[in-house]
Design a protein around this motif. Structure first.
Motif, PDB file in Angstrom:
ATOM      1  N   ALA A 123       0.849  -1.198   0.000  1.00 10.96           N
ATOM      2  CA  ALA A 123       0.000   0.000   0.000  1.00 10.96           C
ATOM      3  C   ALA A 123       0.880   1.242   0.000  1.00 10.96           C
ATOM      4  CB  ALA A 123      -0.907  -0.004   1.222  1.00 10.96           C
ATOM      5  N   VAL A 124       0.472   2.247  -0.779  1.00 10.78           N
ATOM      6  CA  VAL A 124       1.193   3.515  -0.826  1.00 10.78           C
ATOM      7  C   VAL A 124       0.255   4.623  -0.362  1.00 10.78           C
ATOM      8  CG1 VAL A 124       2.428   5.171  -2.273  1.00 10.78           C
ATOM      9  CG2 VAL A 124       2.610   2.714  -2.761  1.00 10.78           C
ATOM     10  N   ASP A 125       0.587   5.236   0.749  1.00 10.40           N
ATOM     11  CA  ASP A 125      -0.159   6.395   1.225  1.00 10.40           C
ATOM     12  C   ASP A 125       0.450   7.644   0.606  1.00 10.40           C
ATOM     13  OD1 ASP A 125      -1.832   4.879   2.850  1.00 10.40           O
ATOM     14  OD2 ASP A 125      -0.446   4.970   4.544  1.00 10.40           O
ATOM     15  N   VAL A 126      -0.394   8.514   0.065  1.00 14.12           N
ATOM     16  CA  VAL A 126       0.079   9.746  -0.576  1.00 14.12           C
ATOM     17  C   VAL A 126      -0.143  10.910   0.383  1.00 14.12           C
ATOM     18  CG1 VAL A 126      -0.200  11.320  -2.519  1.00 14.12           C
ATOM     19  CG2 VAL A 126      -0.393   8.849  -2.872  1.00 14.12           C
ATOM     20  N   LEU A 127       0.923  11.632   0.658  1.00 14.77           N
ATOM     21  CA  LEU A 127       0.877  12.791   1.546  1.00 14.77           C
ATOM     22  C   LEU A 127       1.032  14.038   0.685  1.00 14.77           C
ATOM     23  CD1 LEU A 127       0.804  13.889   4.436  1.00 14.77           C
ATOM     24  CD2 LEU A 127       3.274  13.530   4.563  1.00 14.77           C
ATOM     25  N   LEU A 128      -0.016  14.857   0.628  1.00 12.67           N
ATOM     26  CA  LEU A 128       0.010  16.089  -0.159  1.00 12.67           C
ATOM     27  C   LEU A 128       0.377  17.255   0.737  1.00 12.67           C
ATOM     28  CD1 LEU A 128      -3.253  15.607  -2.255  1.00 12.67           C
ATOM     29  CD2 LEU A 128      -0.908  15.051  -2.915  1.00 12.67           C
ATOM     30  N   CYS A 129       1.253  18.125   0.241  1.00  7.48           N
ATOM     31  CA  CYS A 129       1.693  19.250   1.069  1.00  7.48           C
ATOM     32  C   CYS A 129       1.788  20.509   0.220  1.00  7.48           C
ATOM     33  CB  CYS A 129       3.031  18.939   1.727  1.00  7.48           C
ATOM     34  SG  CYS A 129       4.364  18.671   0.547  1.00  7.48           S
ATOM     35  N   GLY A 130       2.080  21.618   0.877  1.00  9.57           N
ATOM     36  CA  GLY A 130       2.218  22.895   0.191  1.00  9.57           C
ATOM     37  C   GLY A 130       3.546  22.999  -0.540  1.00  9.57           C
ATOM     38  N   PRO A 131       3.681  23.994  -1.410  1.00  8.83           N
ATOM     39  CA  PRO A 131       4.918  24.176  -2.174  1.00  8.83           C
ATOM     40  C   PRO A 131       6.136  24.281  -1.260  1.00  8.83           C
ATOM     41  CG  PRO A 131       3.195  25.612  -3.006  1.00  8.83           C
ATOM     42  CD  PRO A 131       2.667  25.010  -1.742  1.00  8.83           C
ATOM     43  N   GLY A 132       7.176  23.528  -1.602  1.00  8.07           N
ATOM     44  CA  GLY A 132       8.420  23.595  -0.845  1.00  8.07           C
ATOM     45  C   GLY A 132       8.461  22.737   0.398  1.00  8.07           C
ATOM     46  N   GLU A 133       7.320  22.156   0.815  1.00  6.11           N
ATOM     47  CA  GLU A 133       7.282  21.397   2.057  1.00  6.11           C
ATOM     48  C   GLU A 133       7.676  19.942   1.857  1.00  6.11           C
ATOM     49  OE1 GLU A 133       3.457  21.808   3.808  1.00  6.11           O
ATOM     50  OE2 GLU A 133       3.587  23.987   4.022  1.00  6.11           O
ATOM     51  N   GLN A 134       7.551  19.416   0.632  1.00  7.58           N
ATOM     52  CA  GLN A 134       7.772  17.980   0.442  1.00  7.58           C
ATOM     53  C   GLN A 134       9.217  17.580   0.730  1.00  7.58           C
ATOM     54  OE1 GLN A 134       6.978  20.208  -1.868  1.00  7.58           O
ATOM     55  NE2 GLN A 134       7.554  19.598  -3.934  1.00  7.58           N
ATOM     56  N   GLU A 135      10.151  18.463   0.446  1.00  6.13           N
ATOM     57  CA  GLU A 135      11.558  18.152   0.729  1.00  6.13           C
ATOM     58  C   GLU A 135      11.767  17.944   2.225  1.00  6.13           C
ATOM     59  OE1 GLU A 135      15.693  20.586   1.141  1.00  6.13           O
ATOM     60  OE2 GLU A 135      14.235  21.339  -0.300  1.00  6.13           O
ATOM     61  N   ARG A 136      11.205  18.837   3.054  1.00 10.54           N
ATOM     62  CA  ARG A 136      11.352  18.731   4.502  1.00 10.54           C
ATOM     63  C   ARG A 136      10.680  17.474   5.044  1.00 10.54           C
ATOM     64  NH1 ARG A 136      14.854  20.730   8.234  1.00 10.54           N
ATOM     65  NH2 ARG A 136      13.917  20.654  10.291  1.00 10.54           N
ATOM     66  N   VAL A 137       9.493  17.159   4.499  1.00  7.86           N
ATOM     67  CA  VAL A 137       8.758  15.974   4.946  1.00  7.86           C
ATOM     68  C   VAL A 137       9.554  14.710   4.661  1.00  7.86           C
ATOM     69  CG1 VAL A 137       6.698  14.586   4.495  1.00  7.86           C
ATOM     70  CG2 VAL A 137       6.498  17.063   4.767  1.00  7.86           C
ATOM     71  N   LEU A 138      10.227  14.673   3.518  1.00  2.00           N
ATOM     72  CA  LEU A 138      11.039  13.510   3.169  1.00  2.00           C
ATOM     73  C   LEU A 138      12.281  13.434   4.052  1.00  2.00           C
ATOM     74  CD1 LEU A 138      11.483  11.096   1.330  1.00  2.00           C
ATOM     75  CD2 LEU A 138      12.517  12.635  -0.356  1.00  2.00           C
ATOM     76  N   ARG A 139      12.881  14.580   4.350  1.00  3.30           N
ATOM     77  CA  ARG A 139      14.093  14.583   5.181  1.00  3.30           C
ATOM     78  C   ARG A 139      13.821  14.155   6.618  1.00  3.30           C
ATOM     79  NH1 ARG A 139      18.283  16.581   2.436  1.00  3.30           N
ATOM     80  NH2 ARG A 139      17.892  18.104   0.772  1.00  3.30           N
ATOM     81  N   ASP A 140      12.666  14.549   7.166  1.00  4.89           N
ATOM     82  CA  ASP A 140      12.442  14.285   8.589  1.00  4.89           C
ATOM     83  C   ASP A 140      11.752  12.945   8.862  1.00  4.89           C
ATOM     84  OD1 ASP A 140       9.679  14.630   8.224  1.00  4.89           O
ATOM     85  OD2 ASP A 140       9.655  16.639   9.078  1.00  4.89           O
ATOM     86  N   GLY A 141      11.566  12.127   7.818  1.00  7.17           N
ATOM     87  CA  GLY A 141      11.092  10.775   8.042  1.00  7.17           C
ATOM     88  C   GLY A 141       9.597  10.578   7.983  1.00  7.17           C
ATOM     89  N   ARG A 142       8.850  11.626   7.708  1.00  8.19           N
ATOM     90  CA  ARG A 142       7.405  11.445   7.586  1.00  8.19           C
ATOM     91  C   ARG A 142       7.026  10.737   6.292  1.00  8.19           C
ATOM     92  NH1 ARG A 142       5.327  17.400   8.498  1.00  8.19           N
ATOM     93  NH2 ARG A 142       7.508  17.897   8.040  1.00  8.19           N
TER      94      ARG A 142
END
Length: 282
Positions: A123-142
């Motif tokens: 299963a793949v959960d998709v997390l949608l975020c605001g512009p520029g936030e996806q990099e931080r979300v990937l870095r911090d383990g979310r």
């Protein structure tokens, strides 16, 4: 070094003021000063220049600020991914993919459908975020994997594969005189009276100065353009999502946008490897 020491140093380096850093950390100033001094002695390097009026970073301090942030991001990511693994059903680890809301919709849909048809897909959960936030979300383990966009997102420290490169268009309200043009240049777009470019939030939630409207997502942006309150330069792939009141005109000198799939280099997830293989194949 201890993570506590890194957090102390980063607070001082960002505030450039021991009193504000101590307040931010919830500790008294004297033990904070002593902790920074011990860190400097252990490293054999001066990290901060202190005067009665100001605190500034040395070259060594700038390096530790950059590396320390990355180290703490890695620690936080390990914490989050471990907790997620503990909560997952046995044998069904799942993946979390982060992407910018309103971007790469067609590509993402094809990727998820193709991966779901693969043997052993999870299963793949998709997390949608605001512009520029996806990099931080990937870095911090979310998230385990993300779709990032160059040149806007930083891919430093990630493993990546390029998926596609596209040109950009100016999105204008229908009926505007420039919609009759075959193409535009950035100078044409930035000089439009009454149609300023939007201001997106920084990572700390504040907005840069400027005449444009404060915008948090693409739905809000497109509505403002339709109302004749703004314009925007967006990747070509936005065309299918524009309503009747919007027109896209190619911008010849806008930088191309490259979509990449990015993931932490230490990942050993077979499910993630399968998803990346499908993305590259597509």
């Amino acid at each position: 070094m201890e993570t506590r020491e890194l957090r102390y140093f980063i607070a001082v380096a960002e505030e450039l003021h021991f009193g504000r850093a101590a307040e931010r950390l919830g500790i008294a100033q004297p033990p904070l000063s002593r902790a920074i001094q011990r860190l400097e002695r252990r490293l054999g390097a001066k990290l901060l220049e202190r005067t009665s009026r100001a605190v500034t970073l040395t070259e060594a301090g700038s390096v530790l600020l950059r590396e320390g942030r990355a180290a703490l991001d890695a620690v936080d990511a390990a914490d989050r991914r471990t907790r997620r693994a503990a909560l997952a059903a046995p044998g069904h680890p799942g993946l979390v993919l982060v992407t910018k809301a309103g971007a790469t919709t067609e590509l993402l849909s094809k990727l998820l459908d193709a991966y779901a048809a693969e043997p052993g897909a999870v299963a793949v959960d998709v997390l949608l975020c605001g512009p520029g936030e996806q990099e931080r979300v990937l870095r911090d383990g979310r998230a385990d994997v993300g779709l990032l966009h160059l040149p806007f997102d930083s891919i430093a420290g990630f493993d990546t594969e390029e998926l596609r490169t596209e040109t950009q268009v100016a999105v204008l309200p229908a009926g505007h005189p420039l919609t009759e043009r075959a193409h535009l240049r950035m100078a044409d777009v930035t000089a439009l009276p009454g149609l300023p470019l939007p201001r997106w939030p920084r990572l700390d939630g504040t907005y840069p100065d400027g005449p444009g409207p404060e915008v948090r997502d693409h739905v809000q942006l497109l509505q403002l353009i339709t109302l004749g309150r703004a314009t925007a330069v967006l990747p070509e792939s936005c065309r299918p999502h524009l309503g009747e009141g919007l027109v896209a005109v190619p911008v010849l000198d806008a930088p191309p946008v490259t979509t990449v799939i990015a993931w932490p280099p230490h990942s050993r997830s077979l499910a993630l490897a399968g998803l990346i293989r499908v993305a590259v194949r597509l």
